[in-house]
Design a protein around this motif. Structure first.
Motif, short mmCIF file in Angstrom:
data_model
loop_
_atom_site.label_atom_id
_atom_site.label_comp_id
_atom_site.label_asym_id
_atom_site.label_seq_id
_atom_site.Cartn_x
_atom_site.Cartn_y
_atom_site.Cartn_z
N VAL A 40 49.38 62.22 -52.65
CA VAL A 40 50.05 61.77 -53.87
C VAL A 40 51.33 61.02 -53.52
N ALA A 41 52.12 61.61 -52.61
CA ALA A 41 53.38 60.96 -52.21
C ALA A 41 53.12 59.61 -51.55
N ALA A 42 52.03 59.51 -50.78
CA ALA A 42 51.70 58.24 -50.12
C ALA A 42 51.33 57.16 -51.13
N LEU A 43 50.64 57.54 -52.20
CA LEU A 43 50.28 56.57 -53.23
C LEU A 43 51.53 56.05 -53.95
N HIS A 44 52.50 56.92 -54.18
CA HIS A 44 53.77 56.46 -54.76
C HIS A 44 54.48 55.51 -53.80
N ALA A 45 54.48 55.87 -52.50
CA ALA A 45 55.18 55.06 -51.51
C ALA A 45 54.51 53.72 -51.30
N ASP A 46 53.21 53.65 -51.52
CA ASP A 46 52.45 52.43 -51.28
C ASP A 46 52.62 51.39 -52.39
N ALA A 47 53.07 51.83 -53.57
CA ALA A 47 53.18 50.92 -54.71
C ALA A 47 54.43 50.05 -54.58
N PRO A 48 54.29 48.73 -54.59
CA PRO A 48 55.46 47.85 -54.50
C PRO A 48 56.44 48.03 -55.66
N THR A 49 55.89 48.34 -56.84
CA THR A 49 56.71 48.61 -58.02
C THR A 49 56.13 49.81 -58.74
N ALA A 50 56.91 50.41 -59.62
CA ALA A 50 56.42 51.56 -60.38
C ALA A 50 55.20 51.18 -61.21
N GLY A 51 55.19 49.96 -61.76
CA GLY A 51 54.08 49.53 -62.59
C GLY A 51 52.78 49.34 -61.84
N GLU A 52 52.86 49.24 -60.52
CA GLU A 52 51.66 49.04 -59.71
C GLU A 52 51.14 50.34 -59.10
N THR A 53 51.68 51.47 -59.50
CA THR A 53 51.24 52.76 -58.98
C THR A 53 49.79 53.02 -59.38
N ASP A 54 49.00 53.48 -58.43
CA ASP A 54 47.58 53.78 -58.69
C ASP A 54 47.46 55.18 -59.28
N TRP A 55 47.71 55.27 -60.60
CA TRP A 55 47.71 56.59 -61.25
C TRP A 55 46.32 57.20 -61.32
N VAL A 56 45.28 56.39 -61.35
CA VAL A 56 43.91 56.94 -61.39
C VAL A 56 43.65 57.74 -60.12
N GLN A 57 44.02 57.16 -58.96
CA GLN A 57 43.83 57.91 -57.71
C GLN A 57 44.72 59.15 -57.66
N ILE A 58 45.92 59.04 -58.20
CA ILE A 58 46.82 60.20 -58.20
C ILE A 58 46.22 61.33 -59.02
N VAL A 59 45.62 61.01 -60.17
CA VAL A 59 44.95 62.05 -60.96
C VAL A 59 43.84 62.70 -60.14
N GLU A 60 43.09 61.90 -59.39
CA GLU A 60 42.01 62.46 -58.56
C GLU A 60 42.56 63.42 -57.51
N TRP A 61 43.70 63.07 -56.90
CA TRP A 61 44.28 63.99 -55.93
C TRP A 61 44.82 65.24 -56.60
N TYR A 62 45.34 65.11 -57.82
CA TYR A 62 45.76 66.32 -58.53
C TYR A 62 44.56 67.19 -58.89
N ASP A 63 43.43 66.58 -59.15
CA ASP A 63 42.21 67.36 -59.36
C ASP A 63 41.89 68.21 -58.12
N GLU A 64 42.07 67.60 -56.94
CA GLU A 64 41.85 68.34 -55.69
C GLU A 64 42.86 69.48 -55.57
N LEU A 65 44.11 69.20 -55.92
CA LEU A 65 45.14 70.24 -55.83
C LEU A 65 44.86 71.40 -56.79
#
Length: 388
Positions: free
Chosen positions: A266-291
């Protein structure tokens, strides 16, 4: 008096006493007595070898206590074993002390409190403030923890999973406490990763690196909190991010997913986004599903509700939130944020004000108070769509 030097030397001095045969609780008391003596003596008569001086004084303090508490024969044997004063070994015992403090018989909160007291150098008052409990309550908790491990030898380490949990919590405490422990937690986790080949150790190191990389942007010059979406990403440490991502990828490749690896993803997906608006929230939800699958933690479900609100819209996030216990820490702050995003500024302002009263520290309380004031100013200006 150099308090930083004293705090740095404490783990090594404590380790020397324990290796010489002192039980942990007695050794910790002796070291604290030696530190008090150092505060009294050093300003007028600084020693040439500070660590050796502390070892000598702490060992004598321990022997004085032993003479009062043990039989004559045992006392005399220990006195005969007293080494001559001299240079102290340069071994770094800190990680070993973490294992001792993280003994499986201790609860995580007791293990963290004991580690912060004995190894981190925090006072009982500082730890009590961090846990939002009275100082007397924390003193009792630490005393119970010390009694629990008092019979544990230095070569009897605690459980690795408990050590990881303590390191993680100490790292988090380092962001908000009076003493900066985060960098030390990273250093120790590096040591642990070099010594223990385990994907969760690597996952914790990656998580720490990725969070630590954003530290410079977390607060404004006046000390106020800066939310992730508003942080200046040019101030993020790109080298630490690259290292964290590489460590995480190597851990994930072993296909033994654990909680810290998922959090690091999750932290890596935040760090990978050039801007807040480009954050891949769909993938983050998937990782939260794993958590959720790995931990079934209510706090994880709360964070997942935020991610769902970003990925699928605030109404979807509020629907997820409605299924959770409103007594969860930061529940009200999350509800305020999602209601603001949905357009109900009046309700969001009320919730921000309520969340400010519940905030665990001053910086967060000030931030939430400012959020409430911002929305109330907009409402007075007529810029709201209540109940949309």
């Amino acid at each position: 008096m150099d308090e930083v030097l004293l705090r740095t030397l404490t783990p090594g001095v404590l380790g020397v006493l324990v290796r010489r045969g002192a039980d942990f609780a007695a050794a910790e008391d002796a070291v604290q007595d030696a530190l008090v003596e150092a505060v009294r003596v050093w300003p007028k008569d600084p020693p040439r070898g500070p660590k050796g001086w502390l070892v000598t004084v702490a060992w004598r303090k321990f022997l004085d206590a032993a003479r009062a508490d043990t039989a004559r024969r045992r006392r005399e044997d220990r006195v005969e074993e007293e080494p001559e004063p001299g240079p102290a070994p340069a071994a770094d015992d800190t990680l070993q002390l973490y294992f001792l403090c993280a003994h499986p018989s201790l609860t995580p909160s007791s293990a963290v409190a004991l580690t912060l007291r004995a190894v981190g150098g925090l006072t009982t008052r500082q730890i009590a403030q961090a846990y939002l409990v009275p100082e007397a309550t924390m003193a009792q908790r630490i005393s119970r923890a010390k009694r629990t491990v008092s019979g544990v030898r230095f070569d009897t380490p605690g459980d690795l999973a408990t050590v990881l949990r303590v390191l993680y919590l100490v790292f988090n405490e380092g962001y908000s406490g009076d003493v900066d422990l985060s960098a030390e937690a990273v250093r120790l986790t590096r040591q642990l990763a070099a010594a223990v080949d385990h994907p969760e150790v690597a996952g914790l190191l990656a998580l720490m690196l990725l969070h630590h990389a954003r530290r410079a942007s977390r607060t404004a010059p006046d000390g106020s909190l800066v939310p992730l979406a508003e942080q200046d990403r040019s101030r993020w440490d790109t080298a630490a991010i690259a290292e964290g991502v590489a460590v995480l990828q190597a851990a994930l490749a072993r296909d033994r997913l654990g909680e810290f690896q998922a959090q690091a993803a999750v932290a890596a997906l935040h760090a990978d986004a050039p801007t807040a608006g480009e954050t891949d929230w769909v993938q983050i939800v998937e990782w939260y599903d794993e958590l959720v699958r790995l931990t079934d933690s209510p706090v994880v479900r709360l964070n997942r509700a935020v991610a769902v609100g970003e990925a699928d819209g605030p109404r979807a996030g509020l629907a997820e939130l409605a299924a959770l216990d409103a007594a969860l820490p930061r529940y009200t702050a999350v509800a305020a944020y999602l209601h603001e995003r949905e357009g109900d500024l009046a309700k969001a302002a009320r919730l921000y004000a309520e969340a400010a009263h519940q905030a665990p520290d001053l910086a967060e309380r000030d931030h939430l108070t400012r959020q409430a004031a911002r929305l109330n100013a907009r409402l007075r200006g007529g810029g709201h769509e209540e109940g949309r």
